[in-house]
Design a protein around this motif. Structure first.
Motif, PDB file in Angstrom:
ATOM      1  N   ILE A  65      14.481  88.030  84.132  1.00  0.00           N
ATOM      2  CA  ILE A  65      14.191  87.798  85.549  1.00  0.00           C
ATOM      3  C   ILE A  65      13.101  86.743  85.632  1.00  0.00           C
ATOM      4  CG2 ILE A  65      13.416  88.778  87.728  1.00  0.00           C
ATOM      5  CD1 ILE A  65      14.579  91.438  86.902  1.00  0.00           C
ATOM      6  N   TYR A  66      13.397  85.685  86.361  1.00  0.00           N
ATOM      7  CA  TYR A  66      12.504  84.528  86.423  1.00  0.00           C
ATOM      8  C   TYR A  66      11.181  84.876  87.104  1.00  0.00           C
ATOM      9  CZ  TYR A  66      10.943  79.751  87.340  1.00  0.00           C
ATOM     10  OH  TYR A  66      10.227  78.588  87.397  1.00  0.00           O
ATOM     11  N   GLN A  67      10.084  84.535  86.421  1.00  0.00           N
ATOM     12  CA  GLN A  67       8.715  84.721  86.914  1.00  0.00           C
ATOM     13  C   GLN A  67       8.383  86.169  87.230  1.00  0.00           C
ATOM     14  OE1 GLN A  67       8.262  81.811  90.108  1.00  0.00           O
ATOM     15  NE2 GLN A  67       7.550  80.278  88.656  1.00  0.00           N
ATOM     16  N   LEU A 109      15.595  84.814  99.697  1.00  0.00           N
ATOM     17  CA  LEU A 109      15.667  84.811  98.244  1.00  0.00           C
ATOM     18  C   LEU A 109      14.536  85.653  97.661  1.00  0.00           C
ATOM     19  CD1 LEU A 109      16.431  81.032  97.581  1.00  0.00           C
ATOM     20  CD2 LEU A 109      18.006  82.950  97.289  1.00  0.00           C
ATOM     21  N   LYS A 110      14.894  86.684  96.905  1.00  0.00           N
ATOM     22  CA  LYS A 110      13.902  87.600  96.359  1.00  0.00           C
ATOM     23  C   LYS A 110      13.845  87.585  94.827  1.00  0.00           C
ATOM     24  CE  LYS A 110      13.124  89.085 100.521  1.00  0.00           C
ATOM     25  NZ  LYS A 110      11.901  88.646 101.250  1.00  0.00           N
ATOM     26  N   ARG A 111      14.947  87.224  94.174  1.00  0.00           N
ATOM     27  CA  ARG A 111      14.962  87.351  92.704  1.00  0.00           C
ATOM     28  C   ARG A 111      15.999  86.413  92.091  1.00  0.00           C
ATOM     29  NH1 ARG A 111      14.700  93.337  90.959  1.00  0.00           N
ATOM     30  NH2 ARG A 111      12.465  92.870  91.146  1.00  0.00           N
ATOM     31  N   LEU A 112      15.616  85.802  90.970  1.00  0.00           N
ATOM     32  CA  LEU A 112      16.519  84.968  90.179  1.00  0.00           C
ATOM     33  C   LEU A 112      16.626  85.589  88.791  1.00  0.00           C
ATOM     34  CD1 LEU A 112      18.188  82.428  89.578  1.00  0.00           C
ATOM     35  CD2 LEU A 112      16.041  81.213  89.120  1.00  0.00           C
ATOM     36  N   ALA A 113      17.827  85.938  88.395  1.00  0.00           N
ATOM     37  CA  ALA A 113      18.044  86.615  87.112  1.00  0.00           C
ATOM     38  C   ALA A 113      18.998  85.818  86.238  1.00  0.00           C
ATOM     39  CB  ALA A 113      18.599  88.025  87.344  1.00  0.00           C
ATOM     40  N   PHE A 114      18.851  86.015  84.928  1.00  0.00           N
ATOM     41  CA  PHE A 114      19.684  85.303  83.966  1.00  0.00           C
ATOM     42  C   PHE A 114      20.365  86.289  83.023  1.00  0.00           C
ATOM     43  CE2 PHE A 114      15.976  82.339  84.650  1.00  0.00           C
ATOM     44  CZ  PHE A 114      16.651  81.494  85.534  1.00  0.00           C
ATOM     45  N   LEU A 115      21.693  86.242  83.001  1.00  0.00           N
ATOM     46  CA  LEU A 115      22.462  87.069  82.075  1.00  0.00           C
ATOM     47  C   LEU A 115      22.184  86.638  80.645  1.00  0.00           C
ATOM     48  CD1 LEU A 115      24.948  89.069  81.626  1.00  0.00           C
ATOM     49  CD2 LEU A 115      26.312  86.963  81.552  1.00  0.00           C
ATOM     50  N   THR A 116      21.880  87.587  79.756  1.00  0.00           N
ATOM     51  CA  THR A 116      21.521  87.198  78.395  1.00  0.00           C
ATOM     52  C   THR A 116      21.923  88.255  77.381  1.00  0.00           C
ATOM     53  OG1 THR A 116      19.708  86.298  77.068  1.00  0.00           O
ATOM     54  CG2 THR A 116      19.199  88.218  78.459  1.00  0.00           C
ATOM     55  N   LEU A 117      21.615  87.978  76.133  1.00  0.00           N
ATOM     56  CA  LEU A 117      21.801  88.922  75.034  1.00  0.00           C
ATOM     57  C   LEU A 117      20.448  89.112  74.353  1.00  0.00           C
ATOM     58  CD1 LEU A 117      25.068  87.485  73.452  1.00  0.00           C
ATOM     59  CD2 LEU A 117      24.871  89.600  74.757  1.00  0.00           C
ATOM     60  N   PRO A 124      21.797  84.972  99.799  1.00  0.00           N
ATOM     61  CA  PRO A 124      21.676  86.144  98.917  1.00  0.00           C
ATOM     62  C   PRO A 124      20.219  86.511  98.664  1.00  0.00           C
ATOM     63  CG  PRO A 124      22.034  84.189  97.613  1.00  0.00           C
ATOM     64  CD  PRO A 124      22.130  83.752  99.051  1.00  0.00           C
ATOM     65  N   GLN A 125      19.987  87.782  98.404  1.00  0.00           N
ATOM     66  CA  GLN A 125      18.662  88.214  97.991  1.00  0.00           C
ATOM     67  C   GLN A 125      18.470  87.992  96.487  1.00  0.00           C
ATOM     68  OE1 GLN A 125      20.428  90.350 100.409  1.00  0.00           O
ATOM     69  NE2 GLN A 125      19.188  89.037 101.728  1.00  0.00           N
ATOM     70  N   VAL A 126      19.567  88.113  95.735  1.00  0.00           N
ATOM     71  CA  VAL A 126      19.508  87.975  94.278  1.00  0.00           C
ATOM     72  C   VAL A 126      20.527  86.935  93.828  1.00  0.00           C
ATOM     73  CG1 VAL A 126      19.749  89.151  92.045  1.00  0.00           C
ATOM     74  CG2 VAL A 126      18.815  90.392  94.019  1.00  0.00           C
ATOM     75  N   ILE A 127      20.104  86.034  92.945  1.00  0.00           N
ATOM     76  CA  ILE A 127      21.000  85.055  92.324  1.00  0.00           C
ATOM     77  C   ILE A 127      21.011  85.305  90.826  1.00  0.00           C
ATOM     78  CG2 ILE A 127      21.370  82.610  91.814  1.00  0.00           C
ATOM     79  CD1 ILE A 127      20.199  81.929  94.507  1.00  0.00           C
ATOM     80  N   VAL A 128      22.185  85.217  90.223  1.00  0.00           N
ATOM     81  CA  VAL A 128      22.332  85.437  88.785  1.00  0.00           C
ATOM     82  C   VAL A 128      23.057  84.251  88.167  1.00  0.00           C
ATOM     83  CG1 VAL A 128      23.195  86.968  86.968  1.00  0.00           C
ATOM     84  CG2 VAL A 128      22.511  87.924  89.186  1.00  0.00           C
ATOM     85  N   SER A 129      22.537  83.732  87.057  1.00  0.00           N
ATOM     86  CA  SER A 129      23.203  82.660  86.328  1.00  0.00           C
ATOM     87  C   SER A 129      22.861  82.781  84.841  1.00  0.00           C
ATOM     88  CB  SER A 129      22.797  81.292  86.886  1.00  0.00           C
ATOM     89  OG  SER A 129      23.658  80.280  86.396  1.00  0.00           O
ATOM     90  N   TYR A 130      22.916  81.656  84.119  1.00  0.00           N
ATOM     91  CA  TYR A 130      22.645  81.667  82.681  1.00  0.00           C
ATOM     92  C   TYR A 130      21.175  81.366  82.375  1.00  0.00           C
ATOM     93  CZ  TYR A 130      27.516  81.983  81.181  1.00  0.00           C
ATOM     94  OH  TYR A 130      28.789  82.423  80.925  1.00  0.00           O
ATOM     95  N   PRO A 131      20.647  81.858  81.257  1.00  0.00           N
ATOM     96  CA  PRO A 131      19.276  81.548  80.839  1.00  0.00           C
ATOM     97  C   PRO A 131      19.192  80.141  80.256  1.00  0.00           C
ATOM     98  CG  PRO A 131      20.330  82.889  79.185  1.00  0.00           C
ATOM     99  CD  PRO A 131      21.306  82.782  80.330  1.00  0.00           C
TER     100      PRO A 131
END
Length: 237
Positions: free
Chosen positions: A221-223, A145-153, A106-113
């Motif tokens: 988004i990480y870093q 791998l281009k981006r690591l993101a975290f679903l949040t509030l 994947p280019q983008v991965i999403v998980s928890y913060p």
């Protein structure tokens, strides 16, 4: 682009990210979901008189319904011990997650913060595992791998007041890097996805999921530091 969501439990996909996942699919992206457990240890099983294994089977079938509603490109549900990821050797979890990422690329991965939104230990372990695997793969030359993101509030007040059974964790405004606005049709898809979890309807109502999400989904988004925030997770890639 290929986008991979990685969460520990059934329903993690629908407590916020589902409308974004569907939106991304409508935009032509490939969207995958990896869930580490079948969620069989939930207290709901006691009310239903089911064993952990039987409850896991029920929740897996509910996830198959979610997969159909969203039209996911691919979904994998593992059977790691629900509620006990913190007791596992993290290297075992990392190996499984790494293998899955290598298969999909994947280019983008999403998980928890880092706070896991709910603070539940499985969520905290998920964050640590995904971040470590992401960085190790990047170091090993995984250029896809281009981006690591975290679903949040978002934390909208200095001292957020919360009522009800679920006390959620929040991210400081400065940490919010992506704000996705939902259309009415996206919200309807979220409602349909949530309705697939027949055995979890009381929990969904207590958590006020639809009302809590509203018409906006937030990500760190990480870093990366984006001000103003990006409008979607693939922007600029």
């Amino acid at each position: 682009m290929r986008i991979l969501y990685i969460f520990p439990h059934p329903d993690d996909d629908s407590f916020g990210p589902a409308p974004v996942m569907w939106q991304q699919l409508q935009q032509g992206h490939q969207v995958y979901l990896l869930t580490l457990t079948r969620g069989g240890a939930t207290k709901v099983r006691i009310e239903l008189g089911l064993s952990v294994e039987a409850m896991g089977d029920v929740r897996y079938k509910e996830m198959l319904a979610v997969e159909r509603v969203l039209g996911l490109t691919g979904m994998t549900v593992l059977d790691m011990p629900d509620g006990k990821l913190a007791e596992m050797d993290p290297r075992e979890i990392e190996k499984v997650v790494e293998t899955h990422i290598r298969q999909i690329e994947p280019q983008v991965i999403v998980s928890y913060p880092v706070h896991g939104v709910s603070g539940f230990h499985d969520h905290l372990v998920m964050h640590a595992v995904v971040k470590r695997v992401y960085l190790e793969l990047k170091d090993s030359g995984a250029d896809y791998l281009k981006r690591l993101a975290f679903l949040t509030l978002p934390n909208k007040t200095e001292q957020p007041l919360q009522s009800g059974k679920f006390l959620l964790k929040h991210s400081a405004p400065a940490l919010i890097d992506c704000v996705v606005k939902l259309r009415p049709e996206d919200v309807e898809i979220m409602k349909k996805a949530l309705s697939c979890y027949d055995t979890y309807q009381s929990v969904i109502q207590q958590a006020n999921v639809v009302e809590s999400v509203g018409d906006t989904v937030y990500f760190e988004i990480y870093q990366e530091d984006h001000s103003p925030p990006l409008a979607n997770l693939t922007e600029g890639l």
